[in-house]
Design an enzyme around this catalytic site. Sequence first.
Site, PDB file in Angstrom:
ATOM      1  N   LYS A 194       0.954  -1.223   0.003  1.00 14.53           N
ATOM      2  CA  LYS A 194       0.044   0.084   0.012  1.00 14.53           C
ATOM      3  C   LYS A 194       0.870   1.140  -0.053  1.00 14.53           C
ATOM      4  CE  LYS A 194      -4.427   0.840   0.066  1.00 14.53           C
ATOM      5  NZ  LYS A 194      -5.493  -0.452  -0.306  1.00 14.53           N
TER       6      LYS A 194
HETATM    7  P1  NAD Z   1     -13.029   7.248  -3.443  1.00 17.90           P
HETATM    8  O1  NAD Z   1     -11.987   8.036  -2.897  1.00 17.90           O
HETATM    9  O2  NAD Z   1     -13.356   6.965  -4.769  1.00 17.90           O
HETATM   10  O3  NAD Z   1     -14.299   7.641  -2.513  1.00 17.90           O
HETATM   11  C1  NAD Z   1     -14.102   7.513  -1.219  1.00 17.90           C
HETATM   12  C2  NAD Z   1     -15.726   7.951  -0.694  1.00 17.90           C
HETATM   13  O4  NAD Z   1     -15.644   8.012   0.708  1.00 17.90           O
HETATM   14  C3  NAD Z   1     -16.094   9.271  -1.198  1.00 17.90           C
HETATM   15  O5  NAD Z   1     -17.353   9.284  -1.358  1.00 17.90           O
HETATM   16  C4  NAD Z   1     -15.944  10.225   0.085  1.00 17.90           C
HETATM   17  O6  NAD Z   1     -16.564  11.420   0.144  1.00 17.90           O
HETATM   18  C5  NAD Z   1     -16.288   9.171   1.332  1.00 17.90           C
HETATM   19  N1  NAD Z   1     -15.738   9.621   2.397  1.00 17.90           N
HETATM   20  C6  NAD Z   1     -14.535  10.004   2.865  1.00 17.90           C
HETATM   21  N2  NAD Z   1     -14.457  10.318   4.221  1.00 17.90           N
HETATM   22  C7  NAD Z   1     -15.548  10.103   4.560  1.00 17.90           C
HETATM   23  C8  NAD Z   1     -16.204  10.269   5.826  1.00 17.90           C
HETATM   24  N3  NAD Z   1     -15.513  10.546   6.681  1.00 17.90           N
HETATM   25  N4  NAD Z   1     -17.402   9.682   6.084  1.00 17.90           N
HETATM   26  C9  NAD Z   1     -18.307   9.233   5.186  1.00 17.90           C
HETATM   27  N5  NAD Z   1     -17.676   9.238   3.741  1.00 17.90           N
HETATM   28  C10 NAD Z   1     -16.541   9.605   3.534  1.00 17.90           C
HETATM   29  O7  NAD Z   1     -12.384   5.694  -2.367  1.00 17.90           O
HETATM   30  P2  NAD Z   1     -12.628   4.287  -3.152  1.00 17.90           P
HETATM   31  O8  NAD Z   1     -11.700   3.806  -3.943  1.00 17.90           O
HETATM   32  O9  NAD Z   1     -13.853   4.167  -3.324  1.00 17.90           O
HETATM   33  O10 NAD Z   1     -12.191   3.486  -1.683  1.00 17.90           O
HETATM   34  C11 NAD Z   1     -13.302   3.327  -0.686  1.00 17.90           C
HETATM   35  C12 NAD Z   1     -12.787   2.251   0.329  1.00 17.90           C
HETATM   36  O11 NAD Z   1     -12.812   0.943  -0.423  1.00 17.90           O
HETATM   37  C13 NAD Z   1     -11.370   2.464   1.029  1.00 17.90           C
HETATM   38  O12 NAD Z   1     -11.327   1.916   2.201  1.00 17.90           O
HETATM   39  C14 NAD Z   1     -10.526   1.634   0.005  1.00 17.90           C
HETATM   40  O13 NAD Z   1      -9.085   1.217   0.623  1.00 17.90           O
HETATM   41  C15 NAD Z   1     -11.262   0.533  -0.200  1.00 17.90           C
HETATM   42  N6  NAD Z   1     -11.286  -0.258  -1.695  1.00 17.90           N
HETATM   43  C16 NAD Z   1     -10.881   0.245  -2.531  1.00 17.90           C
HETATM   44  C17 NAD Z   1     -10.949  -0.322  -3.908  1.00 17.90           C
HETATM   45  C18 NAD Z   1     -10.641   0.166  -5.125  1.00 17.90           C
HETATM   46  O14 NAD Z   1     -10.671  -0.622  -6.141  1.00 17.90           O
HETATM   47  N7  NAD Z   1     -10.960   1.614  -5.547  1.00 17.90           N
HETATM   48  C19 NAD Z   1     -10.432  -1.757  -3.866  1.00 17.90           C
HETATM   49  C20 NAD Z   1     -10.731  -2.264  -2.536  1.00 17.90           C
HETATM   50  C21 NAD Z   1     -11.033  -1.624  -1.438  1.00 17.90           C
END
Ligand code: NAD
Length: 418
Positions: A108
């Site tokens: 990461k």
């Molecule tokens: P992103 O940046 O596209 O979206 C994050 C979302 O979370 C946004 O809508 C943001 O407004 C919201 N957010 C941020 N802080 C917040 C809070 N305090 N309260 C409520 N909402 C909040 O990120 P993503 O890629 O969708 O990732 C989200 C989660 O999924 C993370 O934990 C990431 O590690 C995990 N994840 C992502 C992927 C991927 O392919 N993108 C894969 C596996 C896991």
Amino acid sequence: MKHLLANPAYKMACDQFDAVADFMNMPVALRERTKLPKRLVTVSLPVRLDSGEVKVFEGHRVQHHLTLGPTKGGLRYHPGVELGEVAALAMWMSWKCALADLPYGGAKGGVAIDPRQFSVGELERITRRYTSEMIPFIGPQTDVMAPDMGTNEQTMAWMMDTYSHQIGHAVPSIVTGKPVSIGGSLGRKEATGRGVAFLANRVADILKLPEDSRVIVQGFGNVGSYAAAGMAKYGARIVGIGDVGGGIYNPKGLDLLKLEEYVARNHGVSGFDGGDAISNADLLLQPCEILIPAALDRVITDKNAGKLQCRILAEGANGPTTLEADAILRQRGDIFVIPDILCNSGGVIVSYFEWVQDLQSFFWSETEIFDKLYRILGHTLDTVLKEARKHNIDHRTAALSLGIQKVVNGKTIRGLFP
Ligand code: NAD
């Protein structure tokens, strides 16, 4: 590496590992070797801002283990990024990749910035400097990055370009989650969210929940938006969505298309007139069949786990449930947990497909990709449920122990150098 334990996410990942290692009766000699991260890299990134001022940011990359292949994991831009958190996320990536049988160790990376506070030009310069500082430590056979919270396809395109300039030719396999036009994979952008929806829907079938089950999603970024859209396609009713600016709730169901248009214009769900405003904390507690945390880690805690009103907790985010909350959920026994390392693994699985396609310069159709993805996810879900039934353990312990065992097997058979 004891200093990392000051970070709550790292402590949680270690405590989780220790509990699972106890369950597995893992020999003491293997424990530290399997648990501790192999490499922690921290770099300073001097970057010229639009104002002309030069600001120095701190960038991290943690490679958890190198036993089964290159390391693989996202790059996060979020103000809360710390080395310990990055190390926790790298550890979870290791178990996730192993559970899905991908030939990777976990990694990461992160920079502690709020990307919304920077211009596109500034983000490009931060990304390029981060990539260039990391060049000695990354490579298609060493460590392959992907988008995570706060980063996206554009970030990956800048990374690929910076790396390729150093090498002297285009190297698409250095990152995954990049635009399709430069060697990205069809389906990668949607893969994590669609995978979450696929698994939640399959579990809803197992539990014989109604077709129009109510769904609440925390986070409306990459994972949350595609998970919501995927659930709506399966016929579910999306009753609540929250993001960093707050939540929106309508027990009759939100009009997702209108909400997406609204978010594209306003950069958040807050203020959408198709439902009532609700705080993120309250949103998690509303009645629904399926709750999908898809934003931050440690949002289901001992304070709210007893009050959740869902039947399925589909963990789109990494590490959304604390150990204390897990104990409460185990005691309650009425919530079916799809643990993060299974639930959100669609992203890294299609990232793996992207890497394989790039290495072969031979690209697959979207149908081929989702057929393969759903086959792996379905099979992994069955394996986890079988393991949980066999040992009478919770789904998280089952998933973690299966993943950890594969890493242990690799280390054991390769032996110890020198
Ligand atoms: P992103 O940046 O596209 O979206 C994050 C979302 O979370 C946004 O809508 C943001 O407004 C919201 N957010 C941020 N802080 C917040 C809070 N305090 N309260 C409520 N909402 C909040 O990120 P993503 O890629 O969708 O990732 C989200 C989660 O999924 C993370 O934990 C990431 O590690 C995990 N994840 C992502 C992927 C991927 O392919 N993108 C894969 C596996 C896991």
